[in-house]
Every structure is written in C-alpha cells, then in structure tokens.
Write a protein that holds these residues in place. Sequence first.
Motif, short mmCIF file in Angstrom:
data_model
loop_
_atom_site.label_atom_id
_atom_site.label_comp_id
_atom_site.label_asym_id
_atom_site.label_seq_id
_atom_site.Cartn_x
_atom_site.Cartn_y
_atom_site.Cartn_z
N LEU A 279 0.82 -1.21 0.00
CA LEU A 279 0.00 0.00 0.00
C LEU A 279 0.85 1.26 0.00
O LEU A 279 0.53 2.24 -0.68
CB LEU A 279 -0.93 -0.02 1.23
N SER A 280 1.97 1.22 0.73
CA SER A 280 2.83 2.41 0.81
C SER A 280 3.39 2.78 -0.57
O SER A 280 3.53 3.95 -0.90
CB SER A 280 3.97 2.18 1.80
N VAL A 281 3.71 1.75 -1.37
CA VAL A 281 4.24 1.99 -2.72
C VAL A 281 3.15 2.61 -3.60
O VAL A 281 3.40 3.57 -4.34
CB VAL A 281 4.76 0.67 -3.34
N VAL A 282 1.95 2.05 -3.49
CA VAL A 282 0.84 2.57 -4.31
C VAL A 282 0.53 4.01 -3.92
O VAL A 282 0.32 4.87 -4.78
CB VAL A 282 -0.42 1.69 -4.14
N ARG A 283 0.55 4.28 -2.63
CA ARG A 283 0.23 5.65 -2.16
C ARG A 283 1.31 6.65 -2.60
O ARG A 283 0.98 7.78 -2.97
CB ARG A 283 0.06 5.66 -0.64
N ASP A 284 2.56 6.23 -2.55
CA ASP A 284 3.64 7.10 -3.04
C ASP A 284 3.44 7.41 -4.51
O ASP A 284 3.60 8.54 -4.97
CB ASP A 284 5.00 6.42 -2.86
N PHE A 285 3.09 6.37 -5.26
CA PHE A 285 2.86 6.50 -6.69
C PHE A 285 1.68 7.44 -6.94
O PHE A 285 1.73 8.30 -7.82
CB PHE A 285 2.56 5.11 -7.26
N ASP A 286 0.64 7.27 -6.15
CA ASP A 286 -0.56 8.09 -6.24
C ASP A 286 -0.21 9.56 -5.99
O ASP A 286 -0.64 10.46 -6.71
CB ASP A 286 -1.56 7.59 -5.19
N LEU B 234 0.34 13.52 -10.88
CA LEU B 234 -0.39 14.78 -10.88
C LEU B 234 -1.44 14.83 -11.98
O LEU B 234 -2.02 15.86 -12.26
CB LEU B 234 0.60 15.95 -11.06
N GLY B 235 -1.67 13.70 -12.57
CA GLY B 235 -2.62 13.64 -13.68
C GLY B 235 -4.07 13.50 -13.22
O GLY B 235 -4.46 14.00 -12.17
N ASP B 236 -4.82 12.80 -13.99
CA ASP B 236 -6.25 12.63 -13.78
C ASP B 236 -6.54 11.82 -12.51
O ASP B 236 -6.12 10.68 -12.39
CB ASP B 236 -6.81 11.91 -15.01
N GLU B 237 -7.27 12.43 -11.60
CA GLU B 237 -7.58 11.74 -10.35
C GLU B 237 -8.63 10.64 -10.52
O GLU B 237 -8.84 9.84 -9.62
CB GLU B 237 -8.12 12.73 -9.31
N GLY C 195 1.60 -5.03 -20.16
CA GLY C 195 0.27 -4.43 -20.16
C GLY C 195 0.03 -3.59 -18.92
O GLY C 195 0.91 -3.41 -18.08
N GLU C 196 -1.17 -3.08 -18.82
CA GLU C 196 -1.52 -2.19 -17.73
C GLU C 196 -2.14 -2.97 -16.58
O GLU C 196 -3.06 -3.75 -16.77
CB GLU C 196 -2.52 -1.17 -18.27
N MET C 197 -1.62 -2.73 -15.37
CA MET C 197 -2.18 -3.38 -14.19
C MET C 197 -3.06 -2.39 -13.44
O MET C 197 -2.68 -1.24 -13.24
CB MET C 197 -1.08 -3.91 -13.28
N TYR C 198 -4.22 -2.85 -13.01
CA TYR C 198 -5.19 -2.00 -12.32
C TYR C 198 -5.50 -2.62 -10.97
O TYR C 198 -5.53 -3.84 -10.85
CB TYR C 198 -6.45 -1.89 -13.19
N PRO C 199 -5.74 -1.81 -9.94
CA PRO C 199 -6.02 -2.40 -8.63
C PRO C 199 -7.39 -3.08 -8.58
O PRO C 199 -8.36 -2.54 -9.13
CB PRO C 199 -5.98 -1.19 -7.68
N GLU C 200 -7.43 -4.23 -7.92
CA GLU C 200 -8.72 -4.88 -7.71
C GLU C 200 -9.61 -3.97 -6.87
O GLU C 200 -10.79 -3.80 -7.16
CB GLU C 200 -8.50 -6.22 -7.00
N TYR C 201 -9.03 -3.39 -5.82
CA TYR C 201 -9.70 -2.37 -5.04
C TYR C 201 -8.65 -1.50 -4.38
O TYR C 201 -7.70 -2.01 -3.79
CB TYR C 201 -10.62 -2.95 -3.96
N TYR C 202 -8.82 -0.19 -4.49
CA TYR C 202 -7.88 0.72 -3.85
C TYR C 202 -8.59 2.04 -3.58
O TYR C 202 -9.29 2.56 -4.45
CB TYR C 202 -6.66 0.95 -4.76
N LYS C 203 -8.43 2.54 -2.35
CA LYS C 203 -8.97 3.85 -2.02
C LYS C 203 -7.84 4.85 -2.05
O LYS C 203 -6.88 4.74 -1.29
CB LYS C 203 -9.64 3.84 -0.65
N GLY C 204 -7.91 5.80 -2.95
CA GLY C 204 -6.82 6.73 -3.19
C GLY C 204 -6.66 7.78 -2.11
O GLY C 204 -7.52 7.94 -1.23
N ILE C 205 -5.55 8.50 -2.19
CA ILE C 205 -5.24 9.51 -1.18
C ILE C 205 -6.21 10.68 -1.22
O ILE C 205 -6.28 11.46 -0.29
CB ILE C 205 -3.78 10.02 -1.34
N HIS C 206 -6.96 10.81 -2.30
CA HIS C 206 -7.96 11.86 -2.38
C HIS C 206 -9.35 11.34 -2.01
O HIS C 206 -10.35 12.02 -2.22
CB HIS C 206 -7.99 12.47 -3.79
N GLY C 207 -9.38 10.11 -1.49
CA GLY C 207 -10.64 9.55 -1.04
C GLY C 207 -11.46 8.88 -2.12
O GLY C 207 -12.58 8.44 -1.87
#
Length: 67
Positions: A17-24, A28-31, A44-56
């Motif tokens: 999670l810490s890595v994802v949050r740092d990345f997040d 500075l792009g599209d939230e 290819g592109e990897m997408y989170p199964e579920y993730y709550k971003g730093i902007h909620g």
Amino acid sequence: MVNYICLDCDTHEEIPLSVVRDFDAMDLGDESVAPRFSCEQCGGEMYPEYYKGIHGIEYRITDVRPI
Ligand SMILES: [Zn+2]
C-alpha cells in the motif's frame, strides 16, 4: 497490500500500500484513474482490484473491466 490485476494477461501482483500511495501522490494527472503499474509478464496495464486513493476516491477493477 493492494492486489493488482493485469488487464491484458490477468496476472495478479500484490503491491504494498505504501508503494501505491507514493505512486498516487506523485501522479499529478487525472484523479479519476487509479495509479497503474506495468505488468512484468506482458507489459500491459495493471489495475487495482480495489484501492482507495489519497484523495478519497475508490477504484475498482470493475470500473475498467467487466466481471
Ligand atoms: Zn500482463
């Protein structure tokens, strides 16, 4: 850990999670799109199964891929 799934080859990868949050925080792009990683298997592109971003904002794999 955040479970990431490749949209192309379906590979699963647990990313701390810490890595994802740092990345997040650096992104500075599209939230409206979750932080994404490149698949080590196919590039290819990897997408989170579920993730709550730093902007909620909550992201789910089902937002970008039908079940
Ligand atoms: Zn892949």
